[in-house]
Design a protein around this motif. Structure first.
Motif, PDB file in Angstrom:
ATOM      1  N   PHE A  12       0.846  -1.192   0.000  1.00  0.00           N
ATOM      2  CA  PHE A  12       0.000   0.000   0.000  1.00  0.00           C
ATOM      3  C   PHE A  12       0.880   1.240   0.000  1.00  0.00           C
ATOM      4  O   PHE A  12       1.818   1.337   0.798  1.00  0.00           O
ATOM      5  CB  PHE A  12      -0.901   0.016   1.245  1.00  0.00           C
ATOM      6  N   HIS A  13       0.589   2.171  -0.894  1.00  0.00           N
ATOM      7  CA  HIS A  13       1.340   3.430  -1.006  1.00  0.00           C
ATOM      8  C   HIS A  13       0.406   4.609  -0.743  1.00  0.00           C
ATOM      9  O   HIS A  13      -0.806   4.505  -0.932  1.00  0.00           O
ATOM     10  CB  HIS A  13       1.930   3.583  -2.413  1.00  0.00           C
ATOM     11  N   ARG A  14       0.981   5.702  -0.359  1.00  0.00           N
ATOM     12  CA  ARG A  14       0.180   6.915  -0.152  1.00  0.00           C
ATOM     13  C   ARG A  14      -0.231   7.512  -1.501  1.00  0.00           C
ATOM     14  O   ARG A  14      -1.345   7.997  -1.660  1.00  0.00           O
ATOM     15  CB  ARG A  14       0.989   7.931   0.654  1.00  0.00           C
ATOM     16  N   ASP A  15       0.666   7.495  -2.456  1.00  0.00           N
ATOM     17  CA  ASP A  15       0.418   8.089  -3.773  1.00  0.00           C
ATOM     18  C   ASP A  15       0.295   6.989  -4.815  1.00  0.00           C
ATOM     19  O   ASP A  15       0.724   5.858  -4.586  1.00  0.00           O
ATOM     20  CB  ASP A  15       1.581   9.020  -4.139  1.00  0.00           C
ATOM     21  N   PRO A  16      -0.262   7.291  -5.975  1.00  0.00           N
ATOM     22  CA  PRO A  16      -0.327   6.281  -7.038  1.00  0.00           C
ATOM     23  C   PRO A  16       1.067   5.725  -7.335  1.00  0.00           C
ATOM     24  O   PRO A  16       2.050   6.461  -7.360  1.00  0.00           O
ATOM     25  CB  PRO A  16      -0.891   7.044  -8.238  1.00  0.00           C
ATOM     26  N   PHE A  17       1.125   4.427  -7.544  1.00  0.00           N
ATOM     27  CA  PHE A  17       2.394   3.767  -7.813  1.00  0.00           C
ATOM     28  C   PHE A  17       2.851   4.084  -9.230  1.00  0.00           C
ATOM     29  O   PHE A  17       2.068   3.979 -10.173  1.00  0.00           O
ATOM     30  CB  PHE A  17       2.273   2.256  -7.626  1.00  0.00           C
ATOM     31  N   ASP A  18       4.098   4.469  -9.386  1.00  0.00           N
ATOM     32  CA  ASP A  18       4.663   4.827 -10.691  1.00  0.00           C
ATOM     33  C   ASP A  18       5.107   3.551 -11.409  1.00  0.00           C
ATOM     34  O   ASP A  18       6.108   2.944 -11.024  1.00  0.00           O
ATOM     35  CB  ASP A  18       5.846   5.766 -10.502  1.00  0.00           C
ATOM     36  N   PRO A  19       4.400   3.129 -12.467  1.00  0.00           N
ATOM     37  CA  PRO A  19       4.769   1.904 -13.181  1.00  0.00           C
ATOM     38  C   PRO A  19       6.175   1.945 -13.786  1.00  0.00           C
ATOM     39  O   PRO A  19       6.778   0.903 -14.050  1.00  0.00           O
ATOM     40  CB  PRO A  19       3.710   1.780 -14.275  1.00  0.00           C
ATOM     41  N   ALA A  20       6.738   3.149 -14.003  1.00  0.00           N
ATOM     42  CA  ALA A  20       8.100   3.251 -14.531  1.00  0.00           C
ATOM     43  C   ALA A  20       9.109   2.613 -13.588  1.00  0.00           C
ATOM     44  O   ALA A  20      10.191   2.176 -14.029  1.00  0.00           O
ATOM     45  CB  ALA A  20       8.463   4.715 -14.788  1.00  0.00           C
ATOM     46  N   LEU A  21       8.772   2.538 -12.318  1.00  0.00           N
ATOM     47  CA  LEU A  21       9.672   1.883 -11.365  1.00  0.00           C
ATOM     48  C   LEU A  21       9.852   0.402 -11.693  1.00  0.00           C
ATOM     49  O   LEU A  21      10.912  -0.171 -11.433  1.00  0.00           O
ATOM     50  CB  LEU A  21       9.158   2.049  -9.936  1.00  0.00           C
ATOM     51  N   LEU A  22       8.819  -0.217 -12.264  1.00  0.00           N
ATOM     52  CA  LEU A  22       8.943  -1.627 -12.632  1.00  0.00           C
ATOM     53  C   LEU A  22       9.898  -1.806 -13.802  1.00  0.00           C
ATOM     54  O   LEU A  22      10.617  -2.812 -13.875  1.00  0.00           O
ATOM     55  CB  LEU A  22       7.579  -2.223 -12.944  1.00  0.00           C
ATOM     56  N   ASP A  23       9.952  -0.833 -14.711  1.00  0.00           N
ATOM     57  CA  ASP A  23      10.932  -0.886 -15.800  1.00  0.00           C
ATOM     58  C   ASP A  23      12.344  -0.782 -15.237  1.00  0.00           C
ATOM     59  O   ASP A  23      13.249  -1.507 -15.664  1.00  0.00           O
ATOM     60  CB  ASP A  23      10.684   0.243 -16.811  1.00  0.00           C
ATOM     61  N   LEU A  24      12.535   0.122 -14.286  1.00  0.00           N
ATOM     62  CA  LEU A  24      13.826   0.264 -13.635  1.00  0.00           C
ATOM     63  C   LEU A  24      14.207  -1.021 -12.908  1.00  0.00           C
ATOM     64  O   LEU A  24      15.349  -1.494 -13.001  1.00  0.00           O
ATOM     65  CB  LEU A  24      13.790   1.447 -12.654  1.00  0.00           C
ATOM     66  N   LEU A  25      13.254  -1.597 -12.215  1.00  0.00           N
ATOM     67  CA  LEU A  25      13.503  -2.849 -11.505  1.00  0.00           C
ATOM     68  C   LEU A  25      13.925  -3.954 -12.481  1.00  0.00           C
ATOM     69  O   LEU A  25      14.874  -4.698 -12.204  1.00  0.00           O
ATOM     70  CB  LEU A  25      12.255  -3.275 -10.730  1.00  0.00           C
TER      71      LEU A  25
END
Length: 179
Positions: A106-119
Motif C-alpha cells: 500500500f502506497h500513499r500516492d499512485p504507484f509509478d509503473p516506470a519503477l517496474l521498468d527500472l527494476l
C-alpha cells in the motif's frame, strides 16, 4: 460515519514496539467508534466522521507521535477503497492457493509503473508484480524470506511511504470492515 482501515508502517519489527491495546486506546480517544485492531503488525479498523484520507493520515501520525511516542506513517483506505483493493487483485489463483505469498504493498500516492521498468533492468527474480492505482501486488512464489526483491526495491529507492500486508491479512481486514 465512514468505516476506515488504517495500516501503520513498520511497527513491531526492528525494535519499534506498539501494543495494540495502546493503539485502540489512542483511536478511541480521538473520538473514533467501533475501534478494532488486528494482529500485532499495526492494523486497525474504525468508524469516523472524517471523510478525507489525507487529513485523517496527518491526524493519526500527529496523535501517534504525541501520545504513543511513535513516529510512523499511517496509510488509510475507506471501506469502498478496500473493496476495490480486493477486487483488483491480478493474481486470484495465488490468493486462493498461497495467500501468505501474495503481498499488497500500500502506497500513499499512485504507484509509478516506470519503477517496474527500472527494476527489470536490475533484477530478474521469479516474483510477479502488478501495480493497480496506489497498490502494488506482488506474488512471491518462493516466499518473501528467500526473495532478493525487497532489498533491490530499497536500493532502487522505491517509495518509502508504503507498507505491505499479505493476502491473509487483507482478507481479515475486509471481514473487520464489514462488521
Amino acid at each position: 460515519m465512514t468505516r476506515w482501515a488504517a495500516l501503520l508502517r513498520g511497527v513491531n519489527v526492528g525494535g519499534r514496539k506498539l501494543a495494540m491495546a495502546d493503539l485502540r486506546t489512542m483511536l478511541a480517544g480521538m473520538g473514533f467508534a467501533d475501534v478494532e485492531t488486528l494482529l500485532a503488525s499495526g492494523n486497525a479498523v474504525f468508524s469516523a466522521a472524517e471523510n478525507d484520507a489525507a487529513r485523517l493520515e496527518r491526524a493519526l501520525e500527529a496523535k501517534s507521535a504525541e501520545t504513543l511516542r511513535l513516529a510512523t506513517d499511517y496509510l488509510v483506505r475507506d471501506a469502498d477503497q478496500w473493496a476495490d483493493v480486493m477486487a483488483a487483485n491480478p493474481f486470484p489463483e495465488v490468493a486462493a492457493e498461497r495467500p501468505n505469498q501474495l503481498l499488497v504493498l500500500f502506497h500513499r500516492d499512485p504507484f509509478d509503473p516506470a519503477l517496474l521498468d527500472l527494476l527489470a533492468e536490475h533484477y530478474d527474480g521469479p516474483e510477479r508484480l502488478k501495480p493497480v492505482g496506489r497498490e502494488l501486488y506482488i506474488d512471491f512464489p518462493n516466499g518473501q524470506g528467500r526473495s532478493d526483491l525487497v532489498p533491490m526495491m530499497t536500493k532502487l529507492k522505491f517509495p518509502k511511504v508504503a507498507t505491505g500486508r499479505n493476502w491473509n491479512t487483507v482478507t481479515k481486514i475486509t471481514a473487520k470492515l464489514g462488521e
